[in-house]
Motif scaffolding. Structure first.
Motif, PDB file in Angstrom:
ATOM      1  N   GLY A  60       0.794  -1.228   0.000  1.00 30.68           N
ATOM      2  CA  GLY A  60       0.000   0.000   0.000  1.00 30.68           C
ATOM      3  C   GLY A  60       0.819   1.267   0.000  1.00 30.68           C
ATOM      4  N   ASN A  61       2.007   1.231   0.601  1.00 32.01           N
ATOM      5  CA  ASN A  61       2.849   2.422   0.693  1.00 32.01           C
ATOM      6  C   ASN A  61       3.789   2.583  -0.501  1.00 32.01           C
ATOM      7  N   ASP A  62       3.849   1.569  -1.332  1.00 29.77           N
ATOM      8  CA  ASP A  62       4.721   1.612  -2.515  1.00 29.77           C
ATOM      9  C   ASP A  62       3.854   1.478  -3.763  1.00 29.77           C
ATOM     10  N   LYS A  63       3.425   2.617  -4.294  1.00 31.59           N
ATOM     11  CA  LYS A  63       2.483   2.609  -5.424  1.00 31.59           C
ATOM     12  C   LYS A  63       3.072   1.937  -6.655  1.00 31.59           C
ATOM     13  N   GLN A  64       4.349   2.177  -6.895  1.00 31.70           N
ATOM     14  CA  GLN A  64       4.975   1.586  -8.080  1.00 31.70           C
ATOM     15  C   GLN A  64       5.046   0.066  -7.969  1.00 31.70           C
TER      16      GLN A  64
END
Length: 329
Positions: free
Chosen positions: A69-73
């Motif tokens: 969730g915190n790493d969109k890529q």
């Protein structure tokens, strides 16, 4: 716009076919809508399957969202891998949602240019007629040049002496066409309201019922369809956008376009809902998901069966009997 005009001309043959049988434009539109829905039924089945496949991945997508969730890529990359692994195209149903809009735009051009696209009179004669009516004293001030062909049909009885550019058979077709635009007290050649003063002119005639019917039927259809097909609630991207955008867009178009276009969209929405009921019976998303899952498992098993045992596995298999023999001794 020439593409839509060409498409409208093709649809015009079908619409004119029904009109000649019924001699009522409203009924012809109803028959036309049913016929076009049958033509695009395979697209509707494909959309249903696409929604079922996307619904199947909803739980796995939530797991990825929690994990990345915190790493969109990274989330995007893993989501794409998931779609590729499961053989699902997340935008697979978008094309099928555009098909009804293309038909509506084609019908719009059929209604906007009825002499060219419905009655199919030569472009040269139509051009002479539309230029002529803008020069007749007392009439040119009453007509809307944007809808010149519609105006010719609407005021055909008064304009007939000036329509010398048309042949006898063409005049007969125009006259036949001019008598069939009243449906349940609604004049389908008129526009519900002025585009620049929508709210001020919306209730100036009984045609207000058409854009209201378009809005209500679209929202109701979306609501009940989502109730019947919970998987639609997880739709992403263009599909989810279209579900909320279409009702407002079609209601606005129904306000500013000739009433026949809005009437088509209302009938199309109702027929589409009935089609959804039928498809939910024979192409239920739950059943489609189960079938797709079974096929996916069978495919994985087939791929695993094709894999050859590794050398390590073979050596271990050869060693085990020897160790067993040693124990026995």
């Amino acid at each position: 716009m020439e593409i839509f005009n060409f498409f409208g001309s093709l649809l015009g043959y079908l619409l004119w076919f029904f009109y000649k049988i019924i001699n009522n434009y409203g009924v012809a539109i109803i028959l036309f809508t049913i016929a076009t829905k049958l033509l695009i039924f395979p697209f509707s089945v494909k959309q249903q399957k696409s929604m079922a496949a996307t619904s199947k991945l909803a739980a796995k997508q939530k797991e990825l969202q929690k994990k990345y969730g915190n790493d969109k890529q990274k989330l995007q990359i893993e989501t794409e891998k998931l779609y590729e692994k499961e053989g699902v195209n997340p935008t697979g149903g978008c094309l099928t949602m555009f098909v009804p809009m293309l038909i509506m735009l084609g019908l719009y051009y059929t209604v906007l240019y009825p002499l060219s696209n419905a009655v199919h009179i030569s472009a040269g004669a139509v051009s002479k007629a539309t230029d002529m009516i803008t020069q007749i004293p007392g009439i040119s001030s009453m007509i809307d040049t944007k809808y010149a062909q519609i105006e010719i049909i609407k005021y055909y009885s008064g304009l007939k002496p000036f329509l010398t550019m048309f042949s006898g058979p063409e005049l007969s077709r125009i006259e036949l066409f001019s008598h069939g635009f009243k449906f349940l007290g609604l004049d389908l050649l008129n526009t519900p309201c002025n585009g620049s003063h929508i709210f001020a002119t919306l209730f100036s005639s009984n045609l207000w019922i058409i854009p209201v019917a378009c809005l209500v039927s679209s929202i109701a259809t979306q609501y009940f369809t989502m109730k019947m097909q919970p998987g639609m609630q997880q739709q992403q991207g263009c599909m989810k956008f279209m579900m909320y955008f279409f009702p407002l867009l079609t209601a606005y178009w129904a306000c500013i376009m000739p009433a026949a276009v809005g009437f088509y969209w209302f009938i199309s929405t109702v027929v589409a809902f009935l089609q959804t009921l039928a498809m939910n019976r024979w192409y239920n998303p739950v059943d489609l998901t189960a079938v797709a899952e079974a096929r996916h498992v069978a495919l994985l098993q087939e791929e695993e069966a094709k894999l050859k045992p590794s050398p390590v596995y073979k050596s271990e298999k050869n060693i085990r009997p020897k160790s067993g023999a040693a124990k026995k001794g």
